[in-house]
Design a protein around this motif. Structure first.
Motif, PDB file in Angstrom:
ATOM      1  N   ASN A  83       6.998 -19.275 -33.200  1.00  0.00           N
ATOM      2  CA  ASN A  83       7.499 -18.865 -31.860  1.00  0.00           C
ATOM      3  C   ASN A  83       8.485 -19.986 -30.873  1.00  0.00           C
ATOM      4  O   ASN A  83       9.435 -20.812 -31.504  1.00  0.00           O
ATOM      5  N   ASP A  84       9.409 -18.840 -30.390  1.00  0.00           N
ATOM      6  CA  ASP A  84      10.344 -20.147 -30.150  1.00  0.00           C
ATOM      7  C   ASP A  84      10.404 -20.347 -28.617  1.00  0.00           C
ATOM      8  O   ASP A  84       9.675 -19.074 -27.690  1.00  0.00           O
ATOM      9  N   PRO A  85      10.751 -21.123 -27.999  1.00  0.00           N
ATOM     10  CA  PRO A  85      10.725 -21.640 -26.396  1.00  0.00           C
ATOM     11  C   PRO A  85      11.090 -20.776 -25.310  1.00  0.00           C
ATOM     12  O   PRO A  85      13.004 -21.133 -25.316  1.00  0.00           O
ATOM     13  N   LEU A  86      10.847 -19.832 -25.089  1.00  0.00           N
ATOM     14  CA  LEU A  86      11.320 -19.006 -24.119  1.00  0.00           C
ATOM     15  C   LEU A  86      11.786 -19.733 -22.707  1.00  0.00           C
ATOM     16  O   LEU A  86      10.176 -19.796 -22.060  1.00  0.00           O
ATOM     17  N   VAL A  87      12.982 -19.963 -21.615  1.00  0.00           N
ATOM     18  CA  VAL A  87      12.907 -20.400 -20.271  1.00  0.00           C
ATOM     19  C   VAL A  87      13.200 -19.157 -19.620  1.00  0.00           C
ATOM     20  O   VAL A  87      14.292 -19.153 -20.444  1.00  0.00           O
ATOM     21  N   GLU A  88      13.113 -19.048 -18.174  1.00  0.00           N
ATOM     22  CA  GLU A  88      14.004 -18.139 -17.442  1.00  0.00           C
ATOM     23  C   GLU A  88      14.281 -18.895 -16.611  1.00  0.00           C
ATOM     24  O   GLU A  88      13.718 -19.524 -15.432  1.00  0.00           O
ATOM     25  N   CYS A  89      16.052 -18.154 -16.174  1.00  0.00           N
ATOM     26  CA  CYS A  89      16.749 -19.255 -15.284  1.00  0.00           C
ATOM     27  C   CYS A  89      16.193 -18.432 -14.064  1.00  0.00           C
ATOM     28  O   CYS A  89      16.102 -16.600 -13.438  1.00  0.00           O
ATOM     29  N   LYS A  90      15.350 -18.954 -12.835  1.00  0.00           N
ATOM     30  CA  LYS A  90      15.066 -17.931 -11.386  1.00  0.00           C
ATOM     31  C   LYS A  90      15.797 -17.313 -11.019  1.00  0.00           C
ATOM     32  O   LYS A  90      15.090 -16.749  -9.729  1.00  0.00           O
ATOM     33  N   ASP A  99      15.638 -24.969 -26.787  1.00  0.00           N
ATOM     34  CA  ASP A  99      16.248 -25.581 -27.688  1.00  0.00           C
ATOM     35  C   ASP A  99      17.463 -25.160 -27.830  1.00  0.00           C
ATOM     36  O   ASP A  99      18.187 -25.791 -28.690  1.00  0.00           O
ATOM     37  N   LYS A 100      18.191 -23.994 -27.317  1.00  0.00           N
ATOM     38  CA  LYS A 100      18.940 -23.761 -27.378  1.00  0.00           C
ATOM     39  C   LYS A 100      20.822 -23.861 -26.504  1.00  0.00           C
ATOM     40  O   LYS A 100      21.876 -23.795 -26.988  1.00  0.00           O
ATOM     41  N   ILE A 101      19.777 -24.399 -25.215  1.00  0.00           N
ATOM     42  CA  ILE A 101      20.825 -24.680 -24.330  1.00  0.00           C
ATOM     43  C   ILE A 101      20.758 -25.796 -23.257  1.00  0.00           C
ATOM     44  O   ILE A 101      21.583 -26.716 -23.357  1.00  0.00           O
ATOM     45  N   THR A 110       8.991 -29.589 -24.412  1.00  0.00           N
ATOM     46  CA  THR A 110       7.551 -28.816 -23.277  1.00  0.00           C
ATOM     47  C   THR A 110       8.740 -28.716 -21.846  1.00  0.00           C
ATOM     48  O   THR A 110       9.724 -28.957 -21.905  1.00  0.00           O
ATOM     49  N   THR A 111       8.018 -27.951 -20.929  1.00  0.00           N
ATOM     50  CA  THR A 111       8.311 -27.707 -19.939  1.00  0.00           C
ATOM     51  C   THR A 111       8.753 -29.362 -19.083  1.00  0.00           C
ATOM     52  O   THR A 111      10.448 -28.761 -19.027  1.00  0.00           O
ATOM     53  N   GLU A 112       8.448 -29.946 -19.596  1.00  0.00           N
ATOM     54  CA  GLU A 112       8.777 -31.159 -18.575  1.00  0.00           C
ATOM     55  C   GLU A 112       9.297 -32.141 -19.078  1.00  0.00           C
ATOM     56  O   GLU A 112      10.658 -32.107 -18.491  1.00  0.00           O
ATOM     57  N   GLU A 113       9.994 -32.115 -20.331  1.00  0.00           N
ATOM     58  CA  GLU A 113      11.007 -32.373 -20.981  1.00  0.00           C
ATOM     59  C   GLU A 113      12.253 -31.656 -20.866  1.00  0.00           C
ATOM     60  O   GLU A 113      13.368 -32.690 -20.226  1.00  0.00           O
ATOM     61  N   PHE A 114      12.532 -30.053 -21.042  1.00  0.00           N
ATOM     62  CA  PHE A 114      13.420 -29.920 -19.925  1.00  0.00           C
ATOM     63  C   PHE A 114      13.931 -30.137 -18.802  1.00  0.00           C
ATOM     64  O   PHE A 114      15.187 -29.817 -19.190  1.00  0.00           O
ATOM     65  N   LYS A 115      12.522 -30.379 -18.047  1.00  0.00           N
ATOM     66  CA  LYS A 115      13.211 -30.251 -16.827  1.00  0.00           C
ATOM     67  C   LYS A 115      13.915 -31.481 -16.460  1.00  0.00           C
ATOM     68  O   LYS A 115      14.737 -31.534 -15.982  1.00  0.00           O
ATOM     69  N   ALA A 116      13.421 -32.506 -16.922  1.00  0.00           N
ATOM     70  CA  ALA A 116      13.752 -33.725 -16.631  1.00  0.00           C
ATOM     71  C   ALA A 116      15.697 -33.762 -17.227  1.00  0.00           C
ATOM     72  O   ALA A 116      16.262 -34.959 -17.136  1.00  0.00           O
ATOM     73  N   LEU A 117      15.879 -32.569 -18.569  1.00  0.00           N
ATOM     74  CA  LEU A 117      17.034 -33.259 -18.745  1.00  0.00           C
ATOM     75  C   LEU A 117      18.271 -32.224 -17.678  1.00  0.00           C
ATOM     76  O   LEU A 117      19.490 -32.474 -18.399  1.00  0.00           O
ATOM     77  N   GLY A 118      17.515 -31.631 -16.655  1.00  0.00           N
ATOM     78  CA  GLY A 118      18.626 -31.267 -16.019  1.00  0.00           C
ATOM     79  C   GLY A 118      20.039 -29.953 -16.654  1.00  0.00           C
ATOM     80  O   GLY A 118      21.213 -30.368 -16.784  1.00  0.00           O
ATOM     81  N   VAL A 119      19.859 -29.895 -17.179  1.00  0.00           N
ATOM     82  CA  VAL A 119      20.049 -28.066 -17.559  1.00  0.00           C
ATOM     83  C   VAL A 119      20.471 -27.305 -16.830  1.00  0.00           C
ATOM     84  O   VAL A 119      19.270 -26.694 -16.429  1.00  0.00           O
ATOM     85  N   LYS A 120      21.963 -26.797 -16.395  1.00  0.00           N
ATOM     86  CA  LYS A 120      22.224 -25.269 -16.275  1.00  0.00           C
ATOM     87  C   LYS A 120      21.973 -24.444 -16.491  1.00  0.00           C
ATOM     88  O   LYS A 120      22.274 -24.482 -17.513  1.00  0.00           O
ATOM     89  N   CYS A 121      22.125 -23.649 -16.108  1.00  0.00           N
ATOM     90  CA  CYS A 121      22.340 -22.084 -16.664  1.00  0.00           C
ATOM     91  C   CYS A 121      23.972 -21.263 -17.227  1.00  0.00           C
ATOM     92  O   CYS A 121      24.508 -22.065 -16.467  1.00  0.00           O
ATOM     93  N   PRO A 122      23.286 -21.740 -18.055  1.00  0.00           N
ATOM     94  CA  PRO A 122      24.885 -21.111 -18.763  1.00  0.00           C
ATOM     95  C   PRO A 122      25.717 -19.996 -17.964  1.00  0.00           C
ATOM     96  O   PRO A 122      26.661 -19.773 -18.152  1.00  0.00           O
ATOM     97  N   ASN A 123      24.219 -18.842 -17.717  1.00  0.00           N
ATOM     98  CA  ASN A 123      25.273 -17.155 -16.756  1.00  0.00           C
ATOM     99  C   ASN A 123      25.709 -18.112 -15.706  1.00  0.00           C
ATOM    100  O   ASN A 123      26.994 -17.954 -15.346  1.00  0.00           O
ATOM    101  N   CYS A 124      24.687 -18.837 -14.486  1.00  0.00           N
ATOM    102  CA  CYS A 124      24.946 -18.877 -12.587  1.00  0.00           C
ATOM    103  C   CYS A 124      25.467 -19.907 -12.718  1.00  0.00           C
ATOM    104  O   CYS A 124      25.453 -20.549 -11.507  1.00  0.00           O
ATOM    105  N   GLY A 125      24.927 -21.076 -14.050  1.00  0.00           N
ATOM    106  CA  GLY A 125      25.493 -22.697 -13.515  1.00  0.00           C
ATOM    107  C   GLY A 125      24.061 -23.604 -12.742  1.00  0.00           C
ATOM    108  O   GLY A 125      25.037 -24.438 -12.348  1.00  0.00           O
TER     109      GLY A 125
END
Ligand code: ATP
Length: 437
Positions: A83-90, A99-101, A110-125
């Protein structure tokens, strides 16, 4: 440093690699190889086969089917865990592999770890993410007329080797340690294929499963790792562009007790070119459990029996090709003009020689050039002919596709039988008799 766009545009312009289904607007994650690309790819794959199989006494080849019994993927753990961790920009609804962005996280983020990183959507920012879902990367298809008869396109060539381990032992009974090698297509339903041929949905792998006595795995791991470096250098890669990453336990695949990723400095950054993993007896053990067939190896003479452990060097052909092209791509200046050349080694270039008559409207030059061309083709096979445009343009074109030597038949040839041989790298020209080539 070479730019990705330069490589992509050269590959397209000169007939190495095109987007798959280009004529219909393309198909994401697929690539088609043109006449020059297929020649380069085949030479690289043949070089790997020669290095690992033909030149060694402990390696044998197999070529298994791409569509395998689905039990293979249950036993191997792929149905459950590939499996790969799939995340969608709402906001913009683009989907990504988490894991690639995000920097410095593994596939297990995990979702919690990912959300804590403050990652911006590579498409819309924006920063408005869905929960992470586990997305299985295997392509499903159905076999025969029954729509419920599901099978998968293999996501790795490795399982085609493990499933034939017993056939090989029962038929040729090689001494341990021995390796089984396979090359062929693998399919992964990547969430976002990207970076040219680096991450695609259909690609080729070259894999070895090396079967060893469990007590000796470390020694063989080191030897195979050294072989991988040696092979990559033989392909022209520079040692300073190759790096080892000892993959931490929590980031390793479910089957591995030790993994070293060999990374390469691509124009897109330092990324995995290949991996070497100690898979223990995970795969053969699973096959024994699920199939009920005994996978033990009986050591000749001594009677010691055990399920061999496995070390797996696994390489993606396209990732190697990309590394080779990036290394070979060079820009310099000749007579004040920018020139592009591919400094490929002579064994990999699509053509070894290009033969041309200086002028195509002089029948005596054309006839002599044809003679030289026929002679060299008989001797080397991969020789091309070019009588288009002027001689300067022909040189530029051959430089771009990596042809090491251009042979030109001119008026002096008719006098003294010598031809001009022009070198790709130095642009120097010498005169020699064609028989001496
Ligand atoms: P990544 O983390 O980049 O997705 P991986 O660790 O899943 O890769 P492996 O399962 O170890 O990759 O596969 C072995 C090799 O197959 C890789 O080192 C790479 O060379 C190649 N490979 C894997 N996935 C792809 C892909 N989508 N496109 C091209 N080559 C690939």
């Amino acid at each position: 440093m070479v730019k990705m766009d330069d490589i992509v545009s050269l590959c397209k312009r000169r007939g190495f690699i095109w987007q798959g289904s280009d004529v219909y607007g393309g198909m994401a994650g697929t690539w088609d190889f043109g006449p020059l690309g297929v020649s380069l790819k085949k030479k690289v794959m043949d070089a790997w086969w020669k290095y690992w199989v033909e030149d060694r006494e402990d390696m044998y080849g197999v070529d298994a089917a791409i569509i395998m019994n689905p039990q293979v993927w249950q036993a191997s753990g792929h149905t459950e865990t590939f499996n790969d961790p799939l995340v969608e920009c709402k906001e913009c609804h683009n989907r990504f592999r988490a894991d690639k962005i995000a920097e410095g996280v593994s596939e297990k983020v995990t979702t919690e770890e990912f959300k804590a990183l403050g990652v911006k959507c590579p498409n819309c920012g924006k920063e408005n993410w869905s929960e992470i879902k586990q997305f299985n990367g295997m392509f499903r298809t159905n076999v025969g007329v029954d729509p419920d008869n599901i099978a998968y396109l293999r996501p790795e060539t490795a399982q085609g080797i493990f499933t034939n381990y017993k056939n090989v032992v029962d038929t040729i009974y090689p001494d341990l340690p021995f390796g089984l090698a396979q090359q062929g297509k693998a399919f992964r339903n990547e969430i976002s294929p990207r970076d040219f041929i680096f991450r695609s949905r259909e690609f080729n792998q070259m894999e070895i499963e090396y079967f060893v006595d469990p007590e000796t795995w470390e020694e063989h791991f080191d030897k195979l790792l050294a072989g991988c470096h040696d092979f990559l250098e033989k392909m022209g890669l520079k040692p300073e562009s190759i790096h080892e990453l000892d993959v931490a336990a929590e980031d390793r695949a479910h089957y591995s007790k030790r993994t070293i990723d060999i990374e390469f400095d691509y124009p897109i950054g330092r990324e995995e070119l290949m991996g070497i993993a100690y898979r223990t007896d995970f795969d053969l053990g699973n096959i024994q459990r699920v199939s009920g067939k005994n996978m033990e190896y009986i050591v000749k003479g001594g009677g010691k029996r055990f399920i061999p452990h496995v070390i797996e060097p696994s390489m993606g052909v396209e990732r190697l090709l990309m590394a080779i092209l990036c290394t070979a791509y060079t820009e310099d200046e000749v007579n004040g003009e920018k020139r592009v050349l591919l400094r490929l080694s002579e064994d990999l270039t699509p053509y070894r020689f290009c033969v041309s008559p200086l002028l195509k409207n002089k029948p005596e030059l054309v006839a002599k050039a044809q003679e030289v061309y026929d002679m060299l083709r008989k001797k080397y096979g991969n020789v091309t002919w070019d009588d288009s445009g002027n001689i300067g343009k022909r040189y530029r074109k051959q430089d771009e596709i990596g042809t090491p030597k251009c042979i030109v038949v001119d008026f002096d040839t008719l006098e003294d039988g010598t031809v001009t041989v022009r070198d790709r790298d130095t642009t120097e020209q010498i005169r020699v008799k064609p028989e001496e080539l």
